[in-house]
Design a protein around this motif. Sequence first.
Motif, PDB file in Angstrom:
ATOM      1  N   VAL A   1       0.864  -1.185   0.000  1.00 22.83           N
ATOM      2  CA  VAL A   1       0.000   0.000   0.000  1.00 22.83           C
ATOM      3  C   VAL A   1       0.896   1.230   0.000  1.00 22.83           C
ATOM      4  O   VAL A   1       1.572   1.507   0.992  1.00 22.83           O
ATOM      5  N   PRO A   2       0.958   1.973  -1.104  1.00 21.89           N
ATOM      6  CA  PRO A   2       1.801   3.164  -1.129  1.00 21.89           C
ATOM      7  C   PRO A   2       1.199   4.285  -0.295  1.00 21.89           C
ATOM      8  O   PRO A   2      -0.024   4.389  -0.135  1.00 21.89           O
ATOM      9  N   SER A   3       2.043   5.092   0.257  1.00 22.27           N
ATOM     10  CA  SER A   3       1.613   6.249   1.046  1.00 22.27           C
ATOM     11  C   SER A   3       1.955   7.523   0.294  1.00 22.27           C
ATOM     12  O   SER A   3       3.051   7.664  -0.253  1.00 22.27           O
ATOM     13  N   LEU A   4       0.989   8.439   0.261  1.00 22.27           N
ATOM     14  CA  LEU A   4       1.195   9.705  -0.440  1.00 22.27           C
ATOM     15  C   LEU A   4       1.771  10.783   0.461  1.00 22.27           C
ATOM     16  O   LEU A   4       2.011  11.899   0.014  1.00 22.27           O
ATOM     17  N   GLY A   5       1.952  10.449   1.747  1.00 26.40           N
ATOM     18  CA  GLY A   5       2.533  11.417   2.657  1.00 26.40           C
ATOM     19  C   GLY A   5       1.578  12.494   3.121  1.00 26.40           C
ATOM     20  O   GLY A   5       2.001  13.511   3.685  1.00 26.40           O
ATOM     21  N   LEU A   6       0.280  12.328   2.914  1.00 27.14           N
ATOM     22  CA  LEU A   6      -0.706  13.308   3.327  1.00 27.14           C
ATOM     23  C   LEU A   6      -1.176  13.032   4.743  1.00 27.14           C
ATOM     24  O   LEU A   6      -1.071  11.911   5.256  1.00 27.14           O
ATOM     25  N   THR A   7      -1.711  14.045   5.404  1.00 24.40           N
ATOM     26  CA  THR A   7      -2.215  13.889   6.762  1.00 24.40           C
ATOM     27  C   THR A   7      -3.401  12.926   6.763  1.00 24.40           C
ATOM     28  O   THR A   7      -4.345  13.093   5.995  1.00 24.40           O
ATOM     29  N   GLY A   8      -3.364  11.937   7.629  1.00 25.09           N
ATOM     30  CA  GLY A   8      -4.435  10.952   7.701  1.00 25.09           C
ATOM     31  C   GLY A   8      -4.345   9.881   6.640  1.00 25.09           C
ATOM     32  O   GLY A   8      -5.248   9.045   6.542  1.00 25.09           O
ATOM     33  N   ASP A   9      -3.303   9.924   5.842  1.00 21.38           N
ATOM     34  CA  ASP A   9      -3.163   8.926   4.788  1.00 21.38           C
ATOM     35  C   ASP A   9      -2.759   7.589   5.389  1.00 21.38           C
ATOM     36  O   ASP A   9      -2.187   7.516   6.480  1.00 21.38           O
ATOM     37  N   ALA A  10      -3.057   6.515   4.680  1.00 21.28           N
ATOM     38  CA  ALA A  10      -2.699   5.186   5.148  1.00 21.28           C
ATOM     39  C   ALA A  10      -1.181   5.035   5.189  1.00 21.28           C
ATOM     40  O   ALA A  10      -0.467   5.628   4.370  1.00 21.28           O
ATOM     41  N   PRO A  11      -0.659   4.263   6.144  1.00 28.79           N
ATOM     42  CA  PRO A  11       0.799   4.075   6.219  1.00 28.79           C
ATOM     43  C   PRO A  11       1.310   3.283   5.029  1.00 28.79           C
ATOM     44  O   PRO A  11       0.560   2.555   4.374  1.00 28.79           O
ATOM     45  N   MET A  12       2.578   3.426   4.772  1.00 21.73           N
ATOM     46  CA  MET A  12       3.181   2.701   3.659  1.00 21.73           C
ATOM     47  C   MET A  12       3.428   1.256   4.061  1.00 21.73           C
ATOM     48  O   MET A  12       4.005   0.978   5.113  1.00 21.73           O
ATOM     49  N   ILE A  13       2.975   0.335   3.225  1.00 21.11           N
ATOM     50  CA  ILE A  13       3.182  -1.097   3.442  1.00 21.11           C
ATOM     51  C   ILE A  13       3.819  -1.666   2.187  1.00 21.11           C
ATOM     52  O   ILE A  13       3.297  -1.487   1.080  1.00 21.11           O
ATOM     53  N   ILE A  14       4.959  -2.343   2.356  1.00 20.67           N
ATOM     54  CA  ILE A  14       5.671  -2.954   1.238  1.00 20.67           C
ATOM     55  C   ILE A  14       5.884  -4.415   1.566  1.00 20.67           C
ATOM     56  O   ILE A  14       6.551  -4.767   2.542  1.00 20.67           O
ATOM     57  N   ALA A  15       5.289  -5.281   0.752  1.00 22.03           N
ATOM     58  CA  ALA A  15       5.443  -6.739   0.889  1.00 22.03           C
ATOM     59  C   ALA A  15       5.127  -7.206   2.301  1.00 22.03           C
ATOM     60  O   ALA A  15       5.807  -8.081   2.856  1.00 22.03           O
TER      61      ALA A  15
ATOM     62  N   VAL B   1       5.268  -5.431   5.103  1.00 21.67           N
ATOM     63  CA  VAL B   1       6.017  -4.720   6.130  1.00 21.67           C
ATOM     64  C   VAL B   1       5.531  -3.274   6.163  1.00 21.67           C
ATOM     65  O   VAL B   1       5.581  -2.581   5.146  1.00 21.67           O
ATOM     66  N   GLU B   2       5.066  -2.833   7.322  1.00 25.54           N
ATOM     67  CA  GLU B   2       4.502  -1.493   7.464  1.00 25.54           C
ATOM     68  C   GLU B   2       5.548  -0.538   8.027  1.00 25.54           C
ATOM     69  O   GLU B   2       6.245  -0.861   9.001  1.00 25.54           O
ATOM     70  N   PHE B   3       5.622   0.637   7.426  1.00 28.51           N
ATOM     71  CA  PHE B   3       6.620   1.634   7.797  1.00 28.51           C
ATOM     72  C   PHE B   3       5.950   2.879   8.363  1.00 28.51           C
ATOM     73  O   PHE B   3       4.833   3.244   7.964  1.00 28.51           O
ATOM     74  N   ALA B   4       6.654   3.533   9.272  1.00 28.24           N
ATOM     75  CA  ALA B   4       6.227   4.831   9.779  1.00 28.24           C
ATOM     76  C   ALA B   4       6.711   5.918   8.835  1.00 28.24           C
ATOM     77  O   ALA B   4       7.432   5.672   7.865  1.00 28.24           O
ATOM     78  N   ASP B   5       6.324   7.144   9.133  1.00 27.87           N
ATOM     79  CA  ASP B   5       6.716   8.257   8.274  1.00 27.87           C
ATOM     80  C   ASP B   5       8.226   8.470   8.254  1.00 27.87           C
ATOM     81  O   ASP B   5       8.782   8.953   7.258  1.00 27.87           O
ATOM     82  N   ASP B   6       8.907   8.142   9.373  1.00 24.37           N
ATOM     83  CA  ASP B   6      10.357   8.336   9.431  1.00 24.37           C
ATOM     84  C   ASP B   6      11.135   7.162   8.846  1.00 24.37           C
ATOM     85  O   ASP B   6      12.369   7.156   8.877  1.00 24.37           O
TER      86      ASP B   6
END
Length: 472
Positions: free
Chosen positions: A161-175, A177-182
């Motif tokens: 699940v790609p993240s667009l970096g917007l407020t309230g946007d879903a977190p980035m998930i790659i294969a 694995v979920e990542f925080a903004d940092d």
Amino acid sequence: MNMLTRTRTALRAFRRAFTGGYDIVGNSGRWPGAYTLNAPISQQLAAGRLASRRVAHQTENNSLISSIVQHMTTALIADGPTARAAHPDPEIAAHLHRAWNAFYSDCSIEGRQSLGGYLSRVARGLMIDGESFSKLITDPQTMRLKLQLLTADQIDSSRTVPSLGLTGDAPMIIAGVEFADDGGIVAYWVFKSPPDAPWASVEPAVRVDAMDICHVVEHRFPGSVRGVSPLTAVAPLAMELDQALDAAVVKMKVTALMSMIVRDVDGNVPLDAATDPASLHLEPGATLRLPPGTDVTFPPVAEMSTVAEVMTHIERLICAGSGVPYFLAAGDLAAVNFSAGKLGMASFQRRVRAIQQNHIVAQLLNPIWDRLVLLEVLSGRLHAPDYESNPERYTASFLFPGWPAIDELKTAKANTLAVAAKLRSRADIIAEQGRDIADVDAEIAADPYADDDLSSSATNITNQTETETQNA
């Protein structure tokens, strides 16, 4: 027109001089167009699961790959590591050791499995899948730690699940694995059961906090998320080796069959019971009397004297790519002397120690120890008033079983001279064998035969020459 031609010629010369100045760019035509790793992270994610399945098949069907995985797993884990608590208080350190020993003897949620056996499964997964996942589970009744080994397929590699970096946007998930903004890993998406298990659960993957998942992996590229088997590079060679071996076996079987061809040179020999091809048989000790005008030829047999050398060369390439010495994986000790064996094992041991400390300890054993200590404190079994103020006291170091010496006498002499010259300490030498110096000193103190006479005898043996030692 001449001006245009000269301009084109000049541009081609410029391109050859600056763009294609290095053969590596491919303008020479030697390089295939697909011989590039354009997007290492994406290509690794796309190939990782398929590579693990093929390596798993070779591990179960290719004797050399099976030997490589077995030797690497045994070298990494052996019978398991020993923990040495860093706390200066002997009572607290002793309590942590007792808690560790209890956990070590029964660590798996499945029951009746020691940590040594569990880590062997982790190391095997690291070799085949390129990664291994362990889930930390706390028993709510006893407040004890248990481990659950997850297969690489239990992490939902299809969840991206790609993240667009917007407020309230879903977190980035790659294969999965979920990542925080940092950029830090905060969670994993895990299936309840392995997808290939009989009657596997069809429930979707659930989110598990990263604090409860230990991911043992060797990241090959910056930004890579999942692992790939270290045997991926040698898997094609292993497949070619299987095919070459099968062909050689078939050729040897054909060569072992003795056959002949009876020819009628003049074409005037009438067919009868003696000359009819259907009635001719070549048996051991038999003598065939052929009529005049015939001769015998045998089918040509291809030369196979170099097949063994070619196969041995392929086996050496596979072992070199996997990091396991050839004489270990192939069991070929015929041409190994002390110097060659020591040199080959030194490189292998350094690689094993790197994986142990950088991945097994850092990514799995340290989180396990921290959770174990935390549960001891929270449950009230351990009184630790300085747990929050001095967390560094509640760490541990892990000692893996040492390597058997190729020549024990030479190794013992070298260690004795190194200690006498103050180049090494006893603690360093004992730690190489996977033991704690405190345990060794306690055993020596309790040994009634560990007196000065044995020490003087050991010193005399150390000072002996090689000839004197052999004659003794």
